[in-house]
Write a protein that holds these residues in place. Structure first.
Motif: not given
Length: 65
Positions: A41-53
């Protein structure tokens, strides 16, 4: 999970899974969720900081199970 986005992308899959497992122990209600699901999910999530994603991914993954 407090690494910058560019640093997250450079991590090995094993390191990502370890960080995801640690994050899930603290922030996940559903402890049966595999850390790899969070990494995907994190690898596919839109840009943003990993914690928020990660927070968004955990919510998404928890509601789909």
């Amino acid at each position: 999970m407090f690494t910058p986005t560019d640093a997250w992308r450079k991590l090995t899959p094993a390191r990502k899974s370890a960080l995801a497992a640690d994050f899930m122990r603290v922030f996940c209600v559903q402890q049966t969720m595999p850390p790899e699901a969070l990494v995907t999910c994190l690898d596919k999530a839109p840009d943003g900081e990993p914690y928020e994603r990660a927070i968004g991914c955990v919510k998404q993954l928890s509601s789909s199970q």
